[in-house]
Design a protein around this motif. Structure first.
Motif, PDB file in Angstrom:
ATOM      1  N   MET A 198       0.842  -1.174   0.000  1.00  6.06           N
ATOM      2  CA  MET A 198       0.000   0.000   0.000  1.00  6.06           C
ATOM      3  C   MET A 198       0.888   1.239   0.000  1.00  6.06           C
ATOM      4  N   ARG A 199       0.553   2.191  -0.840  1.00  7.11           N
ATOM      5  CA  ARG A 199       1.268   3.460  -0.884  1.00  7.11           C
ATOM      6  C   ARG A 199       0.544   4.458   0.002  1.00  7.11           C
ATOM      7  N   PHE A 200       1.303   5.167   0.796  1.00  5.68           N
ATOM      8  CA  PHE A 200       0.719   6.126   1.715  1.00  5.68           C
ATOM      9  C   PHE A 200       0.919   7.543   1.211  1.00  5.68           C
ATOM     10  N   SER A 201      -0.069   8.368   1.461  1.00  9.21           N
ATOM     11  CA  SER A 201      -0.033   9.772   1.102  1.00  9.21           C
ATOM     12  C   SER A 201       0.516  10.569   2.276  1.00  9.21           C
ATOM     13  N   ALA A 202       1.185  11.664   1.974  1.00  8.39           N
ATOM     14  CA  ALA A 202       1.701  12.535   3.026  1.00  8.39           C
ATOM     15  C   ALA A 202       0.607  13.449   3.573  1.00  8.39           C
ATOM     16  N   SER A 203      -0.570  13.408   2.962  1.00  3.86           N
ATOM     17  CA  SER A 203      -1.640  14.345   3.330  1.00  3.86           C
ATOM     18  C   SER A 203      -2.454  13.919   4.551  1.00  3.86           C
ATOM     19  N   ALA A 204      -2.291  12.691   5.013  1.00  2.53           N
ATOM     20  CA  ALA A 204      -3.065  12.209   6.170  1.00  2.53           C
ATOM     21  C   ALA A 204      -2.195  11.249   6.979  1.00  2.53           C
ATOM     22  N   PRO A 205      -2.451  11.150   8.288  1.00  2.00           N
ATOM     23  CA  PRO A 205      -1.689  10.208   9.101  1.00  2.00           C
ATOM     24  C   PRO A 205      -1.834   8.771   8.582  1.00  2.00           C
ATOM     25  N   ILE A 206      -0.776   8.009   8.683  1.00  3.89           N
ATOM     26  CA  ILE A 206      -0.773   6.637   8.166  1.00  3.89           C
ATOM     27  C   ILE A 206      -1.845   5.794   8.832  1.00  3.89           C
ATOM     28  N   TYR A 207      -2.033   5.940  10.141  1.00  3.45           N
ATOM     29  CA  TYR A 207      -3.026   5.097  10.808  1.00  3.45           C
ATOM     30  C   TYR A 207      -4.421   5.344  10.253  1.00  3.45           C
ATOM     31  N   LEU A 208      -4.728   6.584   9.867  1.00  2.04           N
ATOM     32  CA  LEU A 208      -6.043   6.878   9.272  1.00  2.04           C
ATOM     33  C   LEU A 208      -6.171   6.248   7.891  1.00  2.04           C
ATOM     34  N   GLN A 209      -5.087   6.247   7.141  1.00  2.00           N
ATOM     35  CA  GLN A 209      -5.106   5.627   5.812  1.00  2.00           C
ATOM     36  C   GLN A 209      -5.292   4.114   5.920  1.00  2.00           C
ATOM     37  N   VAL A 210      -4.641   3.515   6.906  1.00  2.00           N
ATOM     38  CA  VAL A 210      -4.792   2.072   7.131  1.00  2.00           C
ATOM     39  C   VAL A 210      -6.227   1.769   7.551  1.00  2.00           C
ATOM     40  N   MET A 211      -6.757   2.587   8.463  1.00  2.00           N
ATOM     41  CA  MET A 211      -8.150   2.396   8.896  1.00  2.00           C
ATOM     42  C   MET A 211      -9.091   2.464   7.702  1.00  2.00           C
ATOM     43  N   ASP A 212      -8.883   3.451   6.830  1.00  2.00           N
ATOM     44  CA  ASP A 212      -9.733   3.596   5.652  1.00  2.00           C
ATOM     45  C   ASP A 212      -9.634   2.364   4.766  1.00  2.00           C
ATOM     46  N   HIS A 213      -8.437   1.854   4.587  1.00  2.00           N
ATOM     47  CA  HIS A 213      -8.239   0.655   3.760  1.00  2.00           C
ATOM     48  C   HIS A 213      -8.985  -0.541   4.348  1.00  2.00           C
ATOM     49  N   ILE A 214      -8.898  -0.710   5.651  1.00  2.00           N
ATOM     50  CA  ILE A 214      -9.585  -1.824   6.309  1.00  2.00           C
ATOM     51  C   ILE A 214     -11.099  -1.635   6.246  1.00  2.00           C
ATOM     52  N   LYS A 215     -11.574  -0.426   6.441  1.00  2.00           N
ATOM     53  CA  LYS A 215     -13.018  -0.155   6.342  1.00  2.00           C
ATOM     54  C   LYS A 215     -13.533  -0.500   4.951  1.00  2.00           C
ATOM     55  N   ARG A 216     -12.772  -0.128   3.938  1.00  3.89           N
ATOM     56  CA  ARG A 216     -13.187  -0.439   2.561  1.00  3.89           C
ATOM     57  C   ARG A 216     -13.175  -1.950   2.324  1.00  3.89           C
ATOM     58  N   ALA A 217     -12.232  -2.645   2.929  1.00  4.25           N
ATOM     59  CA  ALA A 217     -12.197  -4.111   2.802  1.00  4.25           C
ATOM     60  C   ALA A 217     -13.424  -4.728   3.458  1.00  4.25           C
ATOM     61  N   ILE A 218     -13.848  -4.169   4.572  1.00  3.36           N
ATOM     62  CA  ILE A 218     -15.043  -4.669   5.257  1.00  3.36           C
ATOM     63  C   ILE A 218     -16.278  -4.431   4.411  1.00  3.36           C
ATOM     64  N   VAL A 219     -16.425  -3.213   3.899  1.00  5.43           N
ATOM     65  CA  VAL A 219     -17.611  -2.857   3.107  1.00  5.43           C
ATOM     66  C   VAL A 219     -17.670  -3.637   1.800  1.00  5.43           C
ATOM     67  N   SER A 220     -16.514  -3.856   1.176  1.00  5.56           N
ATOM     68  CA  SER A 220     -16.494  -4.527  -0.130  1.00  5.56           C
ATOM     69  C   SER A 220     -16.562  -6.049  -0.025  1.00  5.56           C
ATOM     70  N   GLY A 221     -16.463  -6.581   1.203  1.00 14.67           N
ATOM     71  CA  GLY A 221     -16.526  -8.031   1.370  1.00 14.67           C
ATOM     72  C   GLY A 221     -15.178  -8.702   1.433  1.00 14.67           C
ATOM     73  N   GLY A 222     -14.102  -7.916   1.336  1.00 13.29           N
ATOM     74  CA  GLY A 222     -12.760  -8.492   1.474  1.00 13.29           C
ATOM     75  C   GLY A 222     -12.550  -9.055   2.871  1.00 13.29           C
ATOM     76  N   LEU A 223     -13.184  -8.424   3.842  1.00 14.14           N
ATOM     77  CA  LEU A 223     -13.248  -8.933   5.213  1.00 14.14           C
ATOM     78  C   LEU A 223     -14.729  -9.082   5.543  1.00 14.14           C
ATOM     79  N   ARG A 224     -15.161 -10.283   5.823  1.00 13.46           N
ATOM     80  CA  ARG A 224     -16.579 -10.550   6.058  1.00 13.46           C
ATOM     81  C   ARG A 224     -16.939 -10.433   7.542  1.00 13.46           C
ATOM     82  N   PRO A 225     -18.204 -10.151   7.822  1.00 18.75           N
ATOM     83  CA  PRO A 225     -18.652 -10.093   9.224  1.00 18.75           C
ATOM     84  C   PRO A 225     -18.307 -11.395   9.943  1.00 18.75           C
TER      85      PRO A 225
END
Length: 118
Positions: free
Chosen positions: A1-28
């Motif tokens: 994963m490439r990180f942007s300098a515009s936001a803290p890394i932990y927030l970018q990781v959280m966003d990535h995980i949230k998208r994985a949850i919503v898209s089904g990459g991580l299931r309930p």
């Protein structure tokens, strides 16, 4: 994963995980990798990954079961709210970017309709 300098890394990781949850990459109910394994996978500091996981847990998206591990929540209402929130953020960003290009909302809607027909 490439990180942007515009936001803290932990927030970018959280966003990535949230998208994985919503898209089904991580299931309930699915077990989430250990913090150490996630830090290695994302190529980030262990403390940064711990912060991301703690925030995801605070938001109720990950549940930690002592001695067993962490799991994606099975709370359907919470997952639906996350999906809606992410969709709203994308929609707002899209509309703002289209407006910056000079498109009105009506022109933007017409363009979406046209693209949907193709």
């Amino acid at each position: 994963m490439r990180f942007s300098a515009s936001a803290p890394i932990y927030l970018q990781v959280m966003d990535h995980i949230k998208r994985a949850i919503v898209s089904g990459g991580l299931r309930p109910g699915e077990r989430v990798e250990s913090v150490r394994a996630l830090a290695a996978r994302y190529g980030i500091n262990l403390n940064t990954m711990q912060r991301a996981c703690a925030e995801l847990e605070r938001e109720g998206l990950i549940e930690t079961r002592r001695g067993v591990g962490s799991f994606v929540t099975e709370d359907a209402a919470r997952l639906a709210a996350l999906r809606e929130r992410l969709a709203a953020e994308l929609t707002e960003e899209f509309l703002a970017r289209m407006a910056a290009l000079g498109f009105t909302r009506a022109e933007t809607a017409a363009r979406l309709e046209k693209e949907g027909e193709q």
